[in-house]
Design a protein around this motif. Sequence first.
Motif: not given
Length: 433
Positions: A21-49
């Motif tokens: 649960l601790g590892i999962g929490g860390v991974l969840w936090w890492q995947n939901n930082t502003p940097h991670a969210i913005y990076a996903r948005g940029r990647q989605a932009l490239q593929r038209g998602d």
Amino acid sequence: MQVRKSTFRIVTLVGLTAAMLGIGGVLWWQNNTPHAIYARGRQALQRGDWATVEHAARSLASRPDWKARTALLNGHLAKSRGNNDLALVLFSDANQSPETREESYYEAALICYQQKQFSQAILLLRQVLEWNADDVTAWRLLASAWYDIGAMERAIQCLESVIRLAPTDYRPHYMKATILKDFERFEDASLAFQTATSLAPVNSAVHDEIRAGWGDCLIRLRRYRESLDVMQPARDWPDILAQRALAFFSLRRFDEAAQMADQALAAQSLHPEALLVAASSLERTGRSEDGLALLREGIAAHPMELRMYHRMADLLSTAGQTDEAVTFRTRAGQIAELRAQFSAAHQALVQDTSSVEKRLTLATLAEQLNETEMAEDWYYAAVGMDPNHPQARQALQAFLQKHPERLSTTSHRGNSAKTSASPSADPPADVEF
């Protein structure tokens, strides 16, 4: 002993669960930082998602320090939905941050260019290039914007930067060649076509298109054998066949000229260059009346084609029909005068980046020459330089009222290199028609 083992297993399982649960929490936090969210948005932009882009923008909306990047994502989203006015506002919000300002300026420039607001697009692109002189996409778009307002020297300067940054790309060489050809600098254009040919994909339509332009330049330079050599690898599409016919005729290889002209006309009925060669070939074999009939069809299809009027007058004179010959020669003189005026006005725009009135003059002359698409381009060029210019706006509206079909037609200047800024010049005088 059994109890102790069970207790140990329970403790172990609890510990493992807690660790996971601790590892999962860390991974969840890492995947939901502003940097991670913005990076996903940029990647989605490239593929038209766009759904993912929208989700990322919503997730960042509550963070004031991410306002510019959120605006950038939303600007792309609005643009994807065709809401360009909103996109321009959002890209304006996005230019508040050094991280996003270059992209936001470029995207705003692209919208302005697509809306034919050329002067605004040029201002935005020049700012982009002040920040990043190696932005090849900005240089490409700026070259197109200068081209579309007729500032050909500026367009060529931008293309030189594209060539420096993308030396293996045939497109800037091709566009440069067609600009030089428009201004009747056939020797320079020929060299640029040669380079474009060496870089373009072999056995492609654009490769044939480039060879046609190169061959045309060589014909105008009276280098007929070279022209035939240049066009030899190209497939037999109408422009290639017609130009081969012209070259053969000028070399007095009349049978081959007639054969090429017939093939061109079979592929494209009443192709003007092929028709001229065919009519002249008919006259040479004693079929002057058939040649005259063919020219009459050609003039009906191409009412401003100067060479046909000259040839018609010549054939009528030979047939003794002098009065009608005078009529066609007079009309040829009127068309020649219009074309001379257009050529002079066009040459005056080589370095001009400001005169709306000169572009309106070109639009009017193009309309008189029955060059509807070209006239439309020059009207839009005038309005694009100054959207608030009353004379330019009125002239464009009057043109569109006369040609309502243009309202639903995307203007296309020539071929894939954005060509045909001026009416095609006549072949050299020793092409025997």
